[in-house]
Design a protein around this motif. Structure first.
Motif, short mmCIF file in Angstrom:
data_model
loop_
_atom_site.label_atom_id
_atom_site.label_comp_id
_atom_site.label_asym_id
_atom_site.label_seq_id
_atom_site.Cartn_x
_atom_site.Cartn_y
_atom_site.Cartn_z
N ARG A 172 0.80 -1.22 0.00
CA ARG A 172 0.00 0.00 0.00
C ARG A 172 0.84 1.28 0.00
NH1 ARG A 172 -2.10 -2.56 4.73
NH2 ARG A 172 -1.39 -0.72 5.89
N LYS A 173 2.08 1.18 0.48
CA LYS A 173 2.90 2.38 0.64
C LYS A 173 4.32 2.13 0.11
CE LYS A 173 0.07 4.99 3.36
NZ LYS A 173 -1.03 4.07 3.66
N ILE A 174 4.94 3.22 -0.33
CA ILE A 174 6.35 3.22 -0.69
C ILE A 174 7.04 4.29 0.14
CG2 ILE A 174 8.05 3.64 -2.52
CD1 ILE A 174 6.47 1.07 -2.93
N ILE A 175 8.15 3.93 0.77
CA ILE A 175 8.92 4.88 1.56
C ILE A 175 10.19 5.21 0.78
CG2 ILE A 175 10.12 5.30 3.75
CD1 ILE A 175 8.17 3.16 4.95
N VAL A 176 10.30 6.44 0.37
CA VAL A 176 11.41 6.88 -0.49
C VAL A 176 12.52 7.45 0.38
CG1 VAL A 176 12.11 8.43 -2.35
CG2 VAL A 176 9.86 7.31 -2.43
N VAL A 177 13.68 6.80 0.35
CA VAL A 177 14.84 7.25 1.11
C VAL A 177 15.79 7.96 0.15
CG1 VAL A 177 16.86 6.50 2.40
CG2 VAL A 177 14.63 5.46 2.85
#
Length: 587
Positions: A172-177
């Protein structure tokens, strides 16, 4: 009957270590323990990069940053969930891994899964991951897969994006580092630098109610034996038990300068066990940088710690290659090196053998942890395939094709019982886990070998690498070791090629030395002479020798060449006469 049990005493170091009780049986509790007991210790993780300064996190800083990221996950509805982490070794990787665990969640390592879209999405489904952490960059296959389905604007703290993908509907989510380098700054206008953003957050979250049997980490195997990557889930207590086993390999002491980690944090052999078990500092190369910058960083770091005591586990092949390209790089003398079975690694060890107080060889699998080990003090004394004696608590037996235990000195299937067999609960792998065990509970390693009369395990080959030529079983690594004794040969890999008469022929890919390079005729002449030497025993001669400009490295283990791809190249060359454009030119 060939059977061995590990009974030698465990030799862990004398450092302070929280006992394995209900107060220290989870990674969360251990992290809190170290931050409290050694708050004045400045170094927990040290990142070495090509820049002039090292970046580091103390134990307190690490807990603060990880717990802030944990709160970010809670605010995003991702606490207690499985999150796939694809970041390379970096301080960002440390903070996100630990933040997921502090939030009561599970880390799934995706590094080995990036080679093809189908395998990548399949592992996301199997792991039940609800989010993916990604480092966006131009050449990232994973970012190219994710980018097309990511939301246009971040929804939480500028780094968490909505995600909608038919191939992975549960994510459901993408965490962009991001670090906002030139490329990222241009393509991610609304995304702040990750570490800066996390540091500025006000709230923290730590789930202290995590149970010891709760899933903590999912390792991903490379799939070298089966061609299929597998998930290996481990609970908090299993992870800590595995850590004790790894840390028992060498006599860790506080006065050591550092423990240098050269494996990906997301792999079983690279997980920073020394920090969790002994609170020892972990130093690593920043792998978000280019290979050239990583080499510069490595050389500078190496120079700074020469002649100081340290332990280097699982050295990458670039260690020897870097030194060979930089002959003035002084190695110094160090406490110990820990490695696993790999011909290229052993070639590296022979180059570097005089620089170590001891070399500890480990035979292991992701599913069982350490199976056997031995220590020696001169790489030139190593006997091919000798894996030493079983680890404490581990049982080893050798069976034939019918599953019956056979006697010593007879080659068969290596089967193992280990106290560190993976225990994490995950619905998608239960059938696979059951099928990997025999009816009486022994794990099938899919490796071939034998037990000596002294109870030492001798590795011969991976089952999938064996070549069946006429009625003879050929172990490719033995052929390769013989070829590399030929003058002018740098690297050699032997793979099978189908043949209607002999079933399989032996095809040797050979990379010659730049000076006085060997030709295919030189190799064949040497091997014919080698095979008739009565002092060496019988050695099959390759039917084909291809001289190559270079060989592809295994994407997930740079100490190995990619045998699966080389098999395909051999098929293309001899059967279709059409080679991929990516195949190095045959000289």
């Amino acid at each position: 009957m060939a059977y061995a049990r590990g009974t030698h005493p465990d030799t862990t170091g004398g450092m302070a270590n929280p006992p394995l009780t209900s107060c220290s049986d989870t990674v969360v509790k251990r992290l809190l323990w170290w931050a409290k007991e050694e708050a004045d210790d400045p170094d927990a993780f040290i990142q070495v990069s090509s820049g002039p300064d090292k970046k580091k996190l103390s134990k307190v800083e690490l807990l603060q940053m990880a717990s802030k990221f944990s709160h970010m996950l809670k605010k995003s509805g991702l606490a207690f969930e499985t999150i796939a982490n694809s970041l390379p070794n970096s301080l960002e990787r440390v903070v996100t891994d630990l933040g997921i665990i502090l939030a009561g969640g599970t880390v799934m390592n995706t590094h080995p899964a990036e080679t093809n879209p189908d395998g990548y999405y399949s592992l996301l489904k199997q792991s039940e991951a609800k989010a993916v952490i990604v480092y966006p960059r131009k050449d990232s296959k994973e970012w190219s897969l994710i980018e097309k389905n990511i939301g246009s604007k971040p929804v939480v703290h500028g780094v968490v994006y909505e995600y909608n993908c038919d191939e992975a509907p549960e994510v459901r989510k993408i965490i962009v580092v991001s670090r906002l380098d030139v490329w990222q700054d241009k393509h991610l206008e609304d995304t702040p630098a990750f570490m800066t953003k996390v540091e500025k957050l006000e709230y923290t979250f730590v789930n202290t109610e995590v149970a010891a049997d709760q899933l903590a980490y999912i390792f991903t195997t490379r799939g070298n034996n089966t061609g299929k990557k597998k998930l290996v889930p481990r609970s908090h207590s299993s992870l800590i038990s595995l850590g004790h086993s790894f840390c028992g390999l060498t006599n860790f002491k506080k006065e050591y300068l550092s423990y240098f980690n050269s494996s990906p944090f997301g792999s079983m052999s690279g997980f920073p066990y020394p920090f969790f078990i002994y609170g020892l500092s972990v130093t690593f190369i920043d792998e978000t940088e280019s290979k050239e910058d990583q080499e510069k960083a490595f050389l500078r770091y190496w120079k700074s710690i020469c002649n100081k005591r340290m332990t280097l586990p699982f050295p990458p092949n670039f260690l020897a290659e870097t030194v060979s390209r930089n002959p003035n790089a002084y190695l110094g003398t160090h406490e110990s090196m820990v490695t696993g079975f790999s011909l290229t690694t052993w070639q590296s060890l022979k180059l570097l053998g005089t620089s170590w107080g001891g070399i500890l060889y480990v035979y292991q699998t992701a599913e069982t942890g350490i199976i056997s080990k031995q220590i020696f003090f001169d790489a030139l004394l190593y006997n091919d395939g000798d894996c030493g004696v079983p680890e404490t608590g581990v049982q080893i037996r050798i069976t034939d094709s019918q599953g019956l235990t056979i006697g010593p000195e007879q080659v068969g299937h290596i089967e193992v019982k280990s106290p560190n067999f993976y225990d994490g609960k995950l619905k998608s792998i239960e059938k696979e886990r059951e099928e990997s065990l025999t009816a009486d509970g022994w794990f099938r390693t899919n490796d071939l070998g034998y037990l000596s009369r002294m109870g030492r395990l001798i590795f011969k080959a991976r089952k999938c690498d064996v070549i069946f030529h006429n009625s003879v079983i050929v172990y490719p690594r033995l052929v390769e070791m013989a070829i590399k004794q030929c003058a002018g040969v740098l690297h050699a890999v032997a793979v099978p090629v189908p043949n209607r008469t002999s079933y399989q022929d032996i095809c040797a890919f050979v990379v010659p030395h730049s000076e006085n390079p060997a030709t295919s005729a030189d190799v064949l002449k040497f091997m014919r002479r080698f095979s008739t030497d009565p002092d060496r025993g019988e050695m099959p001669v390759p039917q084909h020798v291809l001289i190559m400009a270079g060989l592809p490295k295994d994407r997930d283990n740079h100490d190995e060449f990619d045998r699966r791809l080389l098999k395909k190249w051999a098929l293309d060359h001899f059967l279709t006469k059409e080679r991929s454009a990516n195949v190095p030119v045959i000289i």
